[in-house]
Design a protein around this motif. Structure first.
Motif, short mmCIF file in Angstrom:
data_model
loop_
_atom_site.label_atom_id
_atom_site.label_comp_id
_atom_site.label_asym_id
_atom_site.label_seq_id
_atom_site.Cartn_x
_atom_site.Cartn_y
_atom_site.Cartn_z
N GLU A 57 -4.64 6.06 20.99
CA GLU A 57 -4.74 7.43 20.48
C GLU A 57 -3.37 7.97 20.09
OE1 GLU A 57 -6.52 11.83 21.76
OE2 GLU A 57 -6.86 10.06 23.04
N GLU A 58 -2.38 7.76 20.94
CA GLU A 58 -1.03 8.25 20.64
C GLU A 58 -0.46 7.54 19.41
OE1 GLU A 58 3.51 8.25 22.47
OE2 GLU A 58 1.82 7.56 23.71
N LEU A 59 -0.63 6.23 19.35
CA LEU A 59 -0.10 5.47 18.21
C LEU A 59 -0.79 5.87 16.92
CD1 LEU A 59 1.69 3.32 17.03
CD2 LEU A 59 0.04 1.57 17.77
N SER A 60 -2.09 6.07 16.98
CA SER A 60 -2.83 6.49 15.79
C SER A 60 -2.30 7.82 15.28
CB SER A 60 -4.32 6.60 16.11
OG SER A 60 -5.04 7.08 14.99
N GLY A 61 -2.07 8.76 16.18
CA GLY A 61 -1.54 10.07 15.78
C GLY A 61 -0.17 9.96 15.14
N GLN A 62 0.69 9.12 15.72
CA GLN A 62 2.03 8.94 15.15
C GLN A 62 1.98 8.30 13.77
OE1 GLN A 62 5.26 9.87 16.10
NE2 GLN A 62 3.98 11.22 17.36
N LEU A 63 1.09 7.34 13.60
CA LEU A 63 0.94 6.70 12.29
C LEU A 63 0.50 7.72 11.23
CD1 LEU A 63 -0.79 3.36 13.35
CD2 LEU A 63 1.50 3.58 12.35
N GLU A 64 -0.46 8.57 11.59
CA GLU A 64 -0.95 9.57 10.64
C GLU A 64 0.18 10.52 10.22
OE1 GLU A 64 -3.74 9.52 9.17
OE2 GLU A 64 -4.86 8.13 10.43
N ILE A 65 1.06 10.86 11.16
CA ILE A 65 2.15 11.79 10.87
C ILE A 65 3.27 11.11 10.08
CG2 ILE A 65 3.99 13.18 11.90
CD1 ILE A 65 2.05 13.68 14.27
N GLN A 66 3.68 9.95 10.56
CA GLN A 66 4.88 9.33 10.00
C GLN A 66 4.62 8.64 8.66
OE1 GLN A 66 7.72 10.01 11.27
NE2 GLN A 66 6.90 10.98 13.11
N LEU A 67 3.49 7.98 8.51
CA LEU A 67 3.25 7.25 7.26
C LEU A 67 3.10 8.18 6.08
CD1 LEU A 67 0.92 4.28 8.27
CD2 LEU A 67 3.41 4.45 8.30
N VAL A 68 2.37 9.28 6.25
CA VAL A 68 2.18 10.20 5.13
C VAL A 68 3.48 10.91 4.78
CG1 VAL A 68 1.51 12.26 6.44
CG2 VAL A 68 0.57 11.87 4.15
N GLY A 69 4.37 11.11 5.76
CA GLY A 69 5.60 11.84 5.52
C GLY A 69 6.73 10.98 5.00
N ARG A 70 6.87 9.76 5.53
CA ARG A 70 8.01 8.93 5.15
C ARG A 70 7.65 7.44 5.20
NH1 ARG A 70 11.32 7.44 9.62
NH2 ARG A 70 10.37 8.00 11.62
N GLY A 71 6.51 7.12 4.60
CA GLY A 71 5.99 5.77 4.72
C GLY A 71 6.46 4.78 3.67
N GLU A 72 7.56 5.06 2.98
CA GLU A 72 8.05 4.10 2.00
C GLU A 72 8.49 2.81 2.70
OE1 GLU A 72 9.31 7.08 2.40
OE2 GLU A 72 8.74 8.25 0.63
N THR A 73 8.29 1.69 2.03
CA THR A 73 8.74 0.43 2.60
C THR A 73 10.27 0.38 2.56
OG1 THR A 73 8.69 -0.70 0.47
CG2 THR A 73 6.70 -0.80 1.80
N GLY A 74 10.80 -0.51 3.38
CA GLY A 74 12.23 -0.77 3.31
C GLY A 74 12.59 -1.48 2.02
N ALA A 75 13.87 -1.42 1.65
CA ALA A 75 14.33 -2.04 0.41
C ALA A 75 14.09 -3.55 0.41
CB ALA A 75 15.81 -1.74 0.20
N LEU A 76 14.25 -4.19 1.57
CA LEU A 76 14.04 -5.64 1.64
C LEU A 76 12.59 -6.00 1.35
CD1 LEU A 76 16.20 -6.66 4.75
CD2 LEU A 76 16.72 -7.07 2.33
N THR A 77 11.67 -5.20 1.88
CA THR A 77 10.24 -5.45 1.68
C THR A 77 9.87 -5.26 0.21
OG1 THR A 77 9.81 -4.65 3.92
CG2 THR A 77 7.92 -4.85 2.44
N VAL B 189 5.92 1.73 -3.59
CA VAL B 189 5.29 0.86 -2.59
C VAL B 189 5.49 1.53 -1.23
CG1 VAL B 189 7.39 -0.58 -2.52
CG2 VAL B 189 5.24 -1.44 -1.55
N ARG B 190 4.37 1.78 -0.53
CA ARG B 190 4.46 2.55 0.71
C ARG B 190 3.30 2.19 1.63
NH1 ARG B 190 5.35 7.78 0.46
NH2 ARG B 190 4.24 8.20 2.40
N TYR B 191 3.45 2.59 2.88
CA TYR B 191 2.42 2.39 3.89
C TYR B 191 1.53 3.63 3.97
CZ TYR B 191 5.55 -1.36 5.27
OH TYR B 191 6.35 -2.48 5.25
N LEU B 192 0.24 3.40 4.12
CA LEU B 192 -0.72 4.47 4.29
C LEU B 192 -1.65 4.12 5.46
CD1 LEU B 192 -1.93 4.87 0.58
CD2 LEU B 192 -0.27 6.34 1.74
N SER B 193 -2.12 5.13 6.15
CA SER B 193 -3.22 4.89 7.09
C SER B 193 -4.52 4.80 6.28
CB SER B 193 -3.31 6.02 8.12
OG SER B 193 -3.79 7.20 7.50
N ARG B 194 -5.56 4.30 6.90
CA ARG B 194 -6.84 4.27 6.18
C ARG B 194 -7.32 5.69 5.89
NH1 ARG B 194 -11.33 0.55 8.62
NH2 ARG B 194 -11.78 2.29 10.03
#
Length: 380
Positions: free
Chosen positions: A135-155, A170-175
């Motif tokens: 539950e905690e990890l899911s909440g953090q993913l929802e907050i962090q990915l939408v706000g600053r979910g860009e991939t790193g330059a290497l990726t 290119v970025r990360y999103l939750s479902r």
């Protein structure tokens, strides 16, 4: 005591290639998928350090969103199942699945070339988290990915080099982010009612949902399928002059074809709503309603094509012509895909004992009551 089953938290890597430059291939090899997974793990740790307590599972395949957003989420459920089979602690808690001899390890992980030209490619992943952390990890993913979910330059650089494409984003999103994005896209093209049905099928499939299309066609989701009001029944409730009704019916069929194509892409069946006086059925690319059996006192049944500019054959009516300007309607068929027309004609001809020839009317023909009709001529 047996360990608790980890909770799967679905995420996705969203690639937006430069317009006109789709990837030349849709899957990564096993080695490539493993390389990408290591880069993704580093990115995710920088965004949400708690991911270190979860297992990252990655499928090296590029999908369109319609392939990922299907009832039961078969791509993610397959990925999760495969990942759980890999022994705990293997590959430093990161597991990746790629193609071998041109094939992914399970059919649901094979992207379809039908959707390969879409503007965004999506690579599915899951974080398999301990139940006490999920539950905690899911909440953090929802907050962090939408706000600053860009991939790193290497990726990002690895993806462009490996796939041979340039990427706008290119970025990360939750479902959940992907669901919200798709909702906005459908609303933008006036398909919000479709989304309400699809969202129910995806998230609460045990519920029913009723809505109405932008042009006023009744739609309902129930028991894993979408039930549409028959266009002929919709027509029966319309007013206005005959020309206006015919034009409105063409619009309804256009809209119904849009819905049918998208529901098919999301693998959600479309059928006609049952009605007391109709026998309704759905086939591959068509809907059919039968009103009556042939009457021996009339001419043999004939197939008539109602047509509209830009739509081609809007409907096929099976009818009989009789004496004194009388005619009988036996069935209406609604072709939703052009390739379904041939098989539909064969079915109607066989079922009603008519010749397979289709008589083009050149327009949508309505009777004095504004209902679909067939020509009536006096027999000689």
């Amino acid at each position: 005591m047996e360990a608790q089953t980890p909770i799967a938290l679905p995420i996705v890597l969203a690639l937006e290639p430069v317009a006109g430059e789709p990837p030349a291939r849709l899957t990564l090899t096993r080695d490539e998928a493993a390389e990408l997974a290591a880069l993704v793990a580093t990115d995710l740790h920088a965004l949400v350090p708690q991911v270190d307590a979860a297992r990252l599972a990655l499928a090296g395949a590029l999908f369109d969103q319609v392939e990922l957003l299907r009832p039961g989420f078969p791509v993610w459920s397959t990925l999760d199942e495969l990942a759980r089979r890999v022994p705990r602690g293997h590959l430093e808690n990161v597991v990746a699945f790629g193609s071998h001899d041109g094939h992914m390890p399970a059919q649901p992980l094979e992207p379809s070339t039908l959707y390969a030209e879409g503007p965004m490619r999506l690579l599915p992943m899951s974080l398999l988290a301990p139940a006490e952390l999920a539950e905690e990890l899911s909440g953090q993913l929802e907050i962090q990915l939408v706000g600053r979910g860009e991939t790193g330059a290497l990726t990002a650089d690895w993806l462009m080099r490996t796939l041979g494409i340039r990427l706008e984003h290119v970025r990360y999103l939750s479902r959940n982010d992907l669901l919200a994005l798709t909702c906005v896209q459908y609303e933008h093209v006036n398909l919000a009612p479709l989304w309400s049905l699809l969202e129910t099928a995806l998230l609460t499939p045990y519920r029913e949902e009723s809505t109405m299309s932008a042009r006023g066609l009744a739609l309902r989701y129930a028991d894993g399928k979408v039930l549409a009001q028959s266009p002929s029944q919709w027509l029966a409730g319309q007013g206005g002059d005959i020309a206006e009704r015919a034009h409105a019916l063409a619009g309804i069929v256009f809209e119904l074809r849009q819905y049918a194509a998208l529901l098919d892409a999301h693998q959600l069946p479309l059928q006609l709503q049952p009605a007391p006086t109709l026998a309704v059925e759905a086939g591959d690319g068509y809907l059919l309603e039968t009103l009556a059996a042939a009457d021996a006192r009339y001419d043999p049944p004939t197939l008539f094509a109602h047509e509209a500019p830009g739509l081609g054959v809007v409907a096929i009516t099976v009818g009989q012509r009789g004496e004194q300007g009388q005619s009988r309607v036996l069935a209406h068929a609604w072709p939703l895909k052009p390739q379904a027309l041939g098989s539909l004609l064969a079915l109607l001809a066989d079922r009603h004992g008519s010749a397979g020839e289709l008589h083009a009317l050149g327009r949508i023909m309505l009777d004095g009551d504004g209902q679909l009709a067939v020509p009536a001529t006096i027999l000689h």
